[in-house]
Design an enzyme around this catalytic site. Structure first.
Site, PDB file in Angstrom:
ATOM      1  N   LYS A 195       0.618  -4.559  -1.262  1.00 37.96           N
ATOM      2  CA  LYS A 195       1.863  -4.341  -0.669  1.00 37.96           C
ATOM      3  C   LYS A 195       1.826  -4.284   1.003  1.00 37.96           C
ATOM      4  CE  LYS A 195       2.147   0.725  -0.972  1.00 37.96           C
ATOM      5  NZ  LYS A 195       1.658   0.945   0.126  1.00 37.96           N
TER       6      LYS A 195
ATOM      7  N   ARG B 141       6.501   9.476  -1.067  1.00 38.62           N
ATOM      8  CA  ARG B 141       5.527   9.192  -2.110  1.00 38.62           C
ATOM      9  C   ARG B 141       5.775  10.326  -3.551  1.00 38.62           C
ATOM     10  NH1 ARG B 141      -0.299   8.043   0.375  1.00 38.62           N
ATOM     11  NH2 ARG B 141      -0.046   6.217   0.765  1.00 38.62           N
TER      12      ARG B 141
ATOM     13  N   ARG C 157     -13.177  -6.003  -3.640  1.00 44.63           N
ATOM     14  CA  ARG C 157     -12.764  -5.946  -2.335  1.00 44.63           C
ATOM     15  C   ARG C 157     -14.023  -5.455  -1.430  1.00 44.63           C
ATOM     16  NH1 ARG C 157      -7.884  -1.973  -0.763  1.00 44.63           N
ATOM     17  NH2 ARG C 157      -9.213  -0.331  -1.084  1.00 44.63           N
TER      18      ARG C 157
ATOM     19  N   ARG D  33     -16.656  -0.573   0.034  1.00 49.76           N
ATOM     20  CA  ARG D  33     -16.501   0.923   0.414  1.00 49.76           C
ATOM     21  C   ARG D  33     -17.023   1.815  -0.883  1.00 49.76           C
ATOM     22  NH1 ARG D  33     -10.215   1.711   1.900  1.00 49.76           N
ATOM     23  NH2 ARG D  33     -10.433   3.288   0.170  1.00 49.76           N
TER      24      ARG D  33
ATOM     25  N   ARG E  18      -7.874   7.462  -9.020  1.00 47.38           N
ATOM     26  CA  ARG E  18      -6.918   7.330  -7.880  1.00 47.38           C
ATOM     27  C   ARG E  18      -5.573   6.942  -8.605  1.00 47.38           C
ATOM     28  NH1 ARG E  18      -8.438   3.293  -3.245  1.00 47.38           N
ATOM     29  NH2 ARG E  18     -10.704   3.701  -4.143  1.00 47.38           N
TER      30      ARG E  18
END
Ligand SMILES: [Zn+2]
Length: 223
Positions: A15, A90, A132, A165, A176
């Site tokens: 997004k 959120r 990623r 990461r 998460r």
């Protein structure tokens, strides 16, 4: 008509990339809540100092404090034709706070709030996250699966080293993802009930998502 866009989607849904593209095409400021809070803290303002006292301890900044920072930002001149909110609200509580803000800001305005929900399955999301890589030097983000890099260890923009990461592991990603959904599911329901929600299939590639997004705007958002 003033265009007020909210983007909801889990980390890794893409997004962020879409909001940046849309912001350029529609000439609307892209307000990334994370960056906004960091800027506020860096500015040393009273709100920033207060926010820092929570965030530096690993706590969430209070709803009213974040709301007042958001309110200040979207009251600025560059938001007179609308804005793109990324990362806020959120939770349902934050959505209620935003309702109050907009009631005040838009009392004499013709405004339309549209919420885009970037829907993506957990498996696909995890696959994206573990593939990623980010550049140590310039921060560019790559996906080894969807982008064909000449060298998987080197940034094509600056030659810096690409790193993964520590929290981009499957285990952390699942956690998460679950936290995210627990928090945002009521939010998605709320906007759906109000007929303000547009669901975007975020499992597609960047250009197709963008086409879907702009097509949905043409169809649903008053010009
Ligand atoms: Zn780089």
């Amino acid at each position: 008509m003033k265009k007020e866009f909210i983007f909801i989607g889990p980390p890794g849904s893409g997004k962020g990339t879409q909001t940046i593209m849309l912001s350029k095409e529609f000439n609307l400021p892209h307000i990334d809540t994370g960056s906004l809070l960091r800027e506020e803290i860096a500015s040393g303002s009273q709100a920033g100092k207060l926010a820092d006292s929570y965030i530096s301890k690993g706590q969430l900044a209070p709803i009213t404090l974040v709301a007042s920072i958001i309110k200040n930002r979207i009251s600025k001149e560059d938001c007179k034709n609308g804005f793109i909110l990324d990362g806020y609200p959120r939770s349902s509580e934050q959505a209620e706070a935003l309702d109050d803000i907009l009631k005040e800001i838009d009392k004499n305005e013709n405004a339309q709030l549209t919420v885009f929900y970037f829907e993506i399955g957990q498996d696909k999301l995890i696959e994206r996250l573990v593939n990623r890589r980010s550049c140590e030097k310039c921060g560019a983000i790559y996906n080894l699966k969807t982008m064909k890099l000449k060298d998987e260890n080197t940034c094509e923009k600056c030659g810096g080293k690409l790193i993964r990461r520590d929290d981009d592991t499957e285990e952390v990603a699942i956690k998460r993802f679950e936290t995210y959904f627990k928090q945002t599911a009521p939010l998605v329901d709320l906007y759906k009930k109000r007929n303000q929600l547009i669901t975007i299939d975020a499992s597609k590639d960047i250009n197709t998502i963008y086409k879907d997004l702009t097509g949905a705007i043409k169809e649903n958002v008053h010009s």
